[in-house]
Design a protein around this motif. Structure first.
Motif, PDB file in Angstrom:
ATOM      1  N   PHE A 249      -6.111   7.583  -8.139  1.00 32.44           N
ATOM      2  CA  PHE A 249      -5.631   6.622  -7.165  1.00 32.44           C
ATOM      3  C   PHE A 249      -4.302   6.025  -7.600  1.00 32.44           C
ATOM      4  N   VAL A 250      -3.415   5.783  -6.633  1.00 34.12           N
ATOM      5  CA  VAL A 250      -2.122   5.172  -6.908  1.00 34.12           C
ATOM      6  C   VAL A 250      -1.988   3.821  -6.213  1.00 34.12           C
ATOM      7  N   ALA A 251      -2.155   3.800  -4.887  1.00 32.29           N
ATOM      8  CA  ALA A 251      -1.957   2.569  -4.127  1.00 32.29           C
ATOM      9  C   ALA A 251      -2.637   2.679  -2.778  1.00 32.29           C
ATOM     10  N   ALA A 252      -2.991   1.536  -2.191  1.00 30.18           N
ATOM     11  CA  ALA A 252      -3.594   1.496  -0.865  1.00 30.18           C
ATOM     12  C   ALA A 252      -3.049   0.306  -0.093  1.00 30.18           C
ATOM     13  N   ILE A 253      -3.098   0.407   1.235  1.00 27.11           N
ATOM     14  CA  ILE A 253      -2.585  -0.644   2.099  1.00 27.11           C
ATOM     15  C   ILE A 253      -3.472  -0.764   3.333  1.00 27.11           C
ATOM     16  N   SER A 254      -3.686  -2.000   3.790  1.00 21.19           N
ATOM     17  CA  SER A 254      -4.482  -2.234   4.979  1.00 21.19           C
ATOM     18  C   SER A 254      -3.716  -1.828   6.229  1.00 21.19           C
ATOM     19  N   TRP A 255      -4.426  -1.803   7.365  1.00 21.02           N
ATOM     20  CA  TRP A 255      -3.817  -1.367   8.612  1.00 21.02           C
ATOM     21  C   TRP A 255      -2.624  -2.233   9.004  1.00 21.02           C
ATOM     22  N   THR A 256      -2.731  -3.533   8.826  1.00 28.95           N
ATOM     23  CA  THR A 256      -1.647  -4.438   9.183  1.00 28.95           C
ATOM     24  C   THR A 256      -0.562  -4.501   8.122  1.00 28.95           C
ATOM     25  N   GLY A 257      -0.846  -3.994   6.935  1.00 28.52           N
ATOM     26  CA  GLY A 257       0.094  -4.090   5.842  1.00 28.52           C
ATOM     27  C   GLY A 257       0.026  -5.397   5.079  1.00 28.52           C
TER      28      GLY A 257
ATOM     29  N   TRP B 185     -13.192  -3.720   5.530  1.00 26.45           N
ATOM     30  CA  TRP B 185     -12.474  -4.785   4.850  1.00 26.45           C
ATOM     31  C   TRP B 185     -11.921  -4.350   3.490  1.00 26.45           C
ATOM     32  N   THR B 186     -12.684  -3.588   2.764  1.00 25.06           N
ATOM     33  CA  THR B 186     -12.306  -3.170   1.425  1.00 25.06           C
ATOM     34  C   THR B 186     -11.159  -2.159   1.453  1.00 25.06           C
ATOM     35  N   LEU B 187     -10.235  -2.292   0.520  1.00 30.19           N
ATOM     36  CA  LEU B 187      -9.217  -1.274   0.272  1.00 30.19           C
ATOM     37  C   LEU B 187      -9.784  -0.316  -0.776  1.00 30.19           C
ATOM     38  N   PHE B 188     -10.190   0.865  -0.331  1.00 32.00           N
ATOM     39  CA  PHE B 188     -10.868   1.802  -1.207  1.00 32.00           C
ATOM     40  C   PHE B 188      -9.899   2.478  -2.164  1.00 32.00           C
ATOM     41  N   THR B 189     -10.362   2.713  -3.393  1.00 28.95           N
ATOM     42  CA  THR B 189      -9.572   3.369  -4.420  1.00 28.95           C
ATOM     43  C   THR B 189     -10.172   4.703  -4.847  1.00 28.95           C
ATOM     44  N   THR B 190     -11.151   5.204  -4.104  1.00 29.35           N
ATOM     45  CA  THR B 190     -11.770   6.492  -4.395  1.00 29.35           C
ATOM     46  C   THR B 190     -11.485   7.462  -3.259  1.00 29.35           C
ATOM     47  N   SER B 191     -11.239   8.716  -3.605  1.00 27.45           N
ATOM     48  CA  SER B 191     -10.810   9.700  -2.621  1.00 27.45           C
ATOM     49  C   SER B 191     -11.864   9.978  -1.561  1.00 27.45           C
ATOM     50  N   GLY B 192     -13.150   9.845  -1.913  1.00 26.99           N
ATOM     51  CA  GLY B 192     -14.219  10.141  -0.985  1.00 26.99           C
ATOM     52  C   GLY B 192     -14.290   9.206   0.205  1.00 26.99           C
TER      53      GLY B 192
ATOM     54  N   ALA C 155      -5.754   8.747   4.619  1.00 24.47           N
ATOM     55  CA  ALA C 155      -5.940   7.708   5.616  1.00 24.47           C
ATOM     56  C   ALA C 155      -7.377   7.653   6.094  1.00 24.47           C
ATOM     57  N   ARG C 156      -7.770   6.480   6.552  1.00 27.82           N
ATOM     58  CA  ARG C 156      -9.060   6.260   7.186  1.00 27.82           C
ATOM     59  C   ARG C 156      -8.853   6.030   8.670  1.00 27.82           C
ATOM     60  N   THR C 157      -9.783   6.512   9.476  1.00 22.13           N
ATOM     61  CA  THR C 157      -9.737   6.282  10.917  1.00 22.13           C
ATOM     62  C   THR C 157     -10.808   5.307  11.374  1.00 22.13           C
ATOM     63  N   THR C 158     -11.556   4.740  10.451  1.00 20.83           N
ATOM     64  CA  THR C 158     -12.483   3.658  10.737  1.00 20.83           C
ATOM     65  C   THR C 158     -12.102   2.465   9.882  1.00 20.83           C
ATOM     66  N   ASN C 159     -12.245   1.284  10.429  1.00 20.00           N
ATOM     67  CA  ASN C 159     -11.790   0.086   9.748  1.00 20.00           C
ATOM     68  C   ASN C 159     -12.882  -0.474   8.841  1.00 20.00           C
TER      69      ASN C 159
END
Length: 123
Positions: free
Chosen positions: A44-52, A101-108, A95-99
């Motif tokens: 994992f490198v970085a993640a961002i929510s839908w709104t940023g 709350w958590t910003l996931f750090t695992t590829s699965g 990317a995820r297509t379902t919302n």
């Protein structure tokens, strides 16, 4: 169906900078960047929510990398500064297509993946 295409990789000297882009063909929610070096596990490198509004980073890149997004362009970015040889890897966006709350750090936890773009940092 979402398609992701990365761009912006290349060869750079240690201490240099690159900006990676991930263009999505469809709507996404949370997005992330992972990387995989030769003979290494995907990490994992970085993640961002839908709104940023929320971001999270791996400790190895914190303070050097910045993830951002422009939803009007359906694009997520990874600004990489102060690059080190150990940053050399294929960088993939996800990317995820379902919302959620958590910003996931695992590829699965991610539904869609790009093919990757090579980043090589020379010493």
């Amino acid at each position: 169906q979402v398609q992701l295409v990365e761009s912006g990789g290349g060869l750079v000297q240690a201490g240099g900078s690159l900006r990676l882009s991930c263009a999505a063909s469809g709507r996404t929610f949370a997005s992330s960047w992972f990387r995989q070096g030769p003979g290494k596990e995907r990490e994992f490198v970085a993640a961002i929510s839908w709104t940023g509004s929320r971001t999270t980073y791996a400790d190895s890149v914190k303070g050097r990398f910045t993830i951002s997004r422009d939803n009007a362009k359906n694009t997520v970015y990874l600004q990489m500064n102060s690059l080190k040889p150990e940053d050399t890897a294929v960088y993939l966006c996800a990317a995820r297509t379902t919302n959620y709350w958590t910003l996931f750090t695992t590829s699965g936890e991610y539904d869609y993946w790009g093919r990757g773009t090579q980043v090589t940092v020379s010493s």
